[in-house]
Design a protein around this motif. Structure first.
Motif, PDB file in Angstrom:
ATOM      1  N   UNK A 121       6.819 -25.704  30.293  1.00 46.19           N
ATOM      2  CA  UNK A 121       6.816 -26.675  30.930  1.00 46.19           C
ATOM      3  C   UNK A 121       6.667 -26.492  32.939  1.00 46.19           C
ATOM      4  N   UNK A 122       6.041 -25.099  32.744  1.00 46.87           N
ATOM      5  CA  UNK A 122       5.002 -25.752  34.413  1.00 46.87           C
ATOM      6  C   UNK A 122       3.950 -26.977  34.219  1.00 46.87           C
ATOM      7  N   UNK A 123       3.561 -27.057  33.388  1.00 47.96           N
ATOM      8  CA  UNK A 123       2.608 -27.818  33.011  1.00 47.96           C
ATOM      9  C   UNK A 123       2.671 -29.113  33.336  1.00 47.96           C
ATOM     10  N   UNK A 124       3.981 -29.085  32.160  1.00 51.20           N
ATOM     11  CA  UNK A 124       4.532 -31.158  32.620  1.00 51.20           C
ATOM     12  C   UNK A 124       5.657 -31.289  33.479  1.00 51.20           C
ATOM     13  N   UNK A 125       5.888 -30.118  34.240  1.00 49.47           N
ATOM     14  CA  UNK A 125       6.896 -30.116  35.498  1.00 49.47           C
ATOM     15  C   UNK A 125       5.499 -30.651  36.709  1.00 49.47           C
ATOM     16  N   UNK A 126       4.766 -29.868  36.600  1.00 55.35           N
ATOM     17  CA  UNK A 126       3.532 -30.344  38.274  1.00 55.35           C
ATOM     18  C   UNK A 126       2.972 -31.136  37.478  1.00 55.35           C
ATOM     19  N   UNK A 127       2.659 -31.609  36.440  1.00 54.31           N
ATOM     20  CA  UNK A 127       2.337 -32.844  36.276  1.00 54.31           C
ATOM     21  C   UNK A 127       2.607 -34.409  36.533  1.00 54.31           C
ATOM     22  N   UNK A 128       4.004 -34.537  36.434  1.00 56.20           N
ATOM     23  CA  UNK A 128       4.341 -35.427  36.702  1.00 56.20           C
ATOM     24  C   UNK A 128       4.957 -35.409  37.594  1.00 56.20           C
ATOM     25  N   UNK A 129       5.367 -34.302  38.424  1.00 59.61           N
ATOM     26  CA  UNK A 129       5.429 -34.071  40.186  1.00 59.61           C
ATOM     27  C   UNK A 129       4.506 -35.005  40.607  1.00 59.61           C
ATOM     28  N   UNK A 130       3.130 -34.997  40.214  1.00 61.50           N
ATOM     29  CA  UNK A 130       2.053 -34.582  40.844  1.00 61.50           C
ATOM     30  C   UNK A 130       1.910 -36.689  40.583  1.00 61.50           C
ATOM     31  N   UNK A 131       2.192 -37.571  39.364  1.00 58.89           N
ATOM     32  CA  UNK A 131       2.419 -38.312  39.278  1.00 58.89           C
ATOM     33  C   UNK A 131       1.230 -38.415  38.799  1.00 58.89           C
ATOM     34  N   UNK A 132       0.861 -37.797  38.224  1.00 59.62           N
ATOM     35  CA  UNK A 132      -0.267 -38.484  37.201  1.00 59.62           C
ATOM     36  C   UNK A 132       0.000 -38.411  35.304  1.00 59.62           C
ATOM     37  N   UNK A 133       1.023 -37.723  35.266  1.00 61.42           N
ATOM     38  CA  UNK A 133       1.655 -37.508  33.760  1.00 61.42           C
ATOM     39  C   UNK A 133       2.913 -37.971  33.628  1.00 61.42           C
ATOM     40  N   UNK A 134       3.037 -38.798  33.305  1.00 65.82           N
ATOM     41  CA  UNK A 134       4.267 -39.527  33.566  1.00 65.82           C
ATOM     42  C   UNK A 134       4.652 -39.618  32.142  1.00 65.82           C
ATOM     43  N   UNK A 135       5.968 -40.059  32.616  1.00 68.83           N
ATOM     44  CA  UNK A 135       6.941 -39.750  31.162  1.00 68.83           C
ATOM     45  C   UNK A 135       7.448 -41.368  30.721  1.00 68.83           C
ATOM     46  N   UNK A 136       8.349 -41.759  30.093  1.00 68.89           N
ATOM     47  CA  UNK A 136       9.264 -42.500  29.782  1.00 68.89           C
ATOM     48  C   UNK A 136       9.992 -43.367  30.330  1.00 68.89           C
ATOM     49  N   UNK A 137      10.182 -44.659  30.563  1.00 66.33           N
ATOM     50  CA  UNK A 137      11.373 -45.403  31.577  1.00 66.33           C
ATOM     51  C   UNK A 137      13.090 -45.250  31.144  1.00 66.33           C
ATOM     52  N   UNK A 138      13.439 -44.557  29.425  1.00 60.51           N
ATOM     53  CA  UNK A 138      14.246 -44.285  29.145  1.00 60.51           C
ATOM     54  C   UNK A 138      14.560 -43.031  29.776  1.00 60.51           C
ATOM     55  N   UNK A 139      13.680 -42.033  30.332  1.00 59.18           N
ATOM     56  CA  UNK A 139      13.944 -40.908  31.012  1.00 59.18           C
ATOM     57  C   UNK A 139      13.499 -39.606  30.512  1.00 59.18           C
ATOM     58  N   UNK A 140      12.605 -39.839  28.859  1.00 63.98           N
ATOM     59  CA  UNK A 140      12.230 -38.863  27.977  1.00 63.98           C
ATOM     60  C   UNK A 140      11.527 -39.451  28.386  1.00 63.98           C
ATOM     61  N   UNK A 141      10.537 -37.505  27.862  1.00 63.66           N
ATOM     62  CA  UNK A 141       8.901 -37.107  27.810  1.00 63.66           C
ATOM     63  C   UNK A 141       7.793 -36.946  26.603  1.00 63.66           C
ATOM     64  N   UNK A 142       8.893 -36.895  25.203  1.00 71.12           N
ATOM     65  CA  UNK A 142       8.778 -37.234  24.729  1.00 71.12           C
ATOM     66  C   UNK A 142       7.280 -36.219  24.010  1.00 71.12           C
TER      67      UNK A 142
END
Length: 300
Positions: A43-64
């Motif tokens: 969870x922390x890895x996804x939260x930080x990388x998504x927050x930095x803008x380097x690893x993005x989720x999908x337009x439907x709001x999912x991360x998959x």
């Protein structure tokens, strides 16, 4: 007050974007509509990388989190981690380097792949090909990010035993501490790649000196800087939360909304962070044009 302090003492691992002592806290893993599917360890890895803008989720709001991820997509994330170009504004410069026969300049991933290949972070699969749309394995993702933090000497994880070299190095740096080593040879899912990249940007980078080969690290020595800090001023801080918008251990008055005071281990003064929540854009990257180049080698 000492009793209250003991009761309310909160040990926290705070991952902060420390910019003039301000914390830019961003939308986290819990904000994804499929957050319940994310492995708690990642969870922390996804939260930080998504927050930095380097690893993005999908337009439907999912991360998959259990979804597949390709070699080209992994190259795109590493490009953003190394350059800080999280809006993909400069990636088009590298689109027509033509380092691989299966990476046409018109493909969305051309700039990312060519940049990383030119920097020797990624390797081909032989025959002048990169195989961009193939799923990335755990070993390949590890090799890519390890090269990005400095492990590029002697071909940077090439040869018949490159997977063994990669796993050994990652384990020694504790990058794979939350991942079962036996799964690294399999196609990695999105949350596993996030964990690999996240842990790698928190460890000190390395430098190589051909004369320094007797230290048991093949001539590599750690430098006092992480890739996360170099690009984003990202720090991993361990300390005690002393005050926030809900309580203050020393006074009756709480802090402003979004503010946190932290007693960092080994530091006399408290650090104060201001949280500003934002969500990074989720979009499909574009291709573009070129600059100076370096010939790539084949491997992973």
């Amino acid at each position: 007050k000492s009793t209250m302090r003991n009761l309310k003492k909160i040990l926290a691992m705070v991952l902060a974007l420390v910019m003039s002592l301000s914390l830019m806290a961003t939308a986290g893993a819990a904000d994804f509509t499929d957050a319940s599917s994310i492995n708690e360890k990642y969870e922390t890895a996804i939260e930080v990388l998504e927050g930095l803008g380097v690893f993005k989720g999908y337009q439907d709001g999912t991360f998959q989190p259990q979804g597949s991820i390709t070699r080209a997509e992994t190259a795109a994330i590493i490009y953003r981690i190394v350059t800080g170009d999280v809006k993909d504004e400069q990636v088009g410069i590298y689109a027509d380097y033509n380092l691989f026969t299966d990476v046409p300049s018109t493909s969305w991933f051309a700039g990312y792949v060519n940049y990383c290949a030119n920097a020797e972070y990624i390797k081909g699969v032989g025959g002048g090909k990169f195989n961009p749309n193939a799923q990335v394995t755990g070993y390949a993702a590890l090799a890519m990010i390890l090269r990005a933090i400095g492990y590029t000497a002697n071909g940077g994880f090439t040869g018949s035993d490159w997977e063994v070299q990669t796993a050994r190095t990652a384990e020694s740096r504790k990058i794979t501490k939350n991942i079962m080593t036996g799964t690294l040879g399999q196609n990695a899912n999105r949350e596993t790649v996030a964990e690999i990249l996240f842990q790698a940007i928190l460890v000190n980078m390395v430098d190589h000196n051909i004369l320094n080969t007797n230290n048991g690290n093949q001539g590599y020595t750690e430098i006092d800087e992480t890739l996360g800090y170099k690009t984003f001023k990202l720090e991993q801080i361990e300390g005690v939360v002393m005050a926030n918008e809900y309580a203050d251990l020393n006074t009756e008055q709480v802090l402003a909304k979004g503010s946190t005071q932290l007693q960092v281990d080994g530091e006399e003064n408290l650090r104060r962070f201001q949280q500003e929540r934002r969500r990074t854009p989720r979009r499909t990257p574009d291709a573009g044009r070129s600059h100076s180049r370096r010939r790539s080698r084949d491997r992973s």
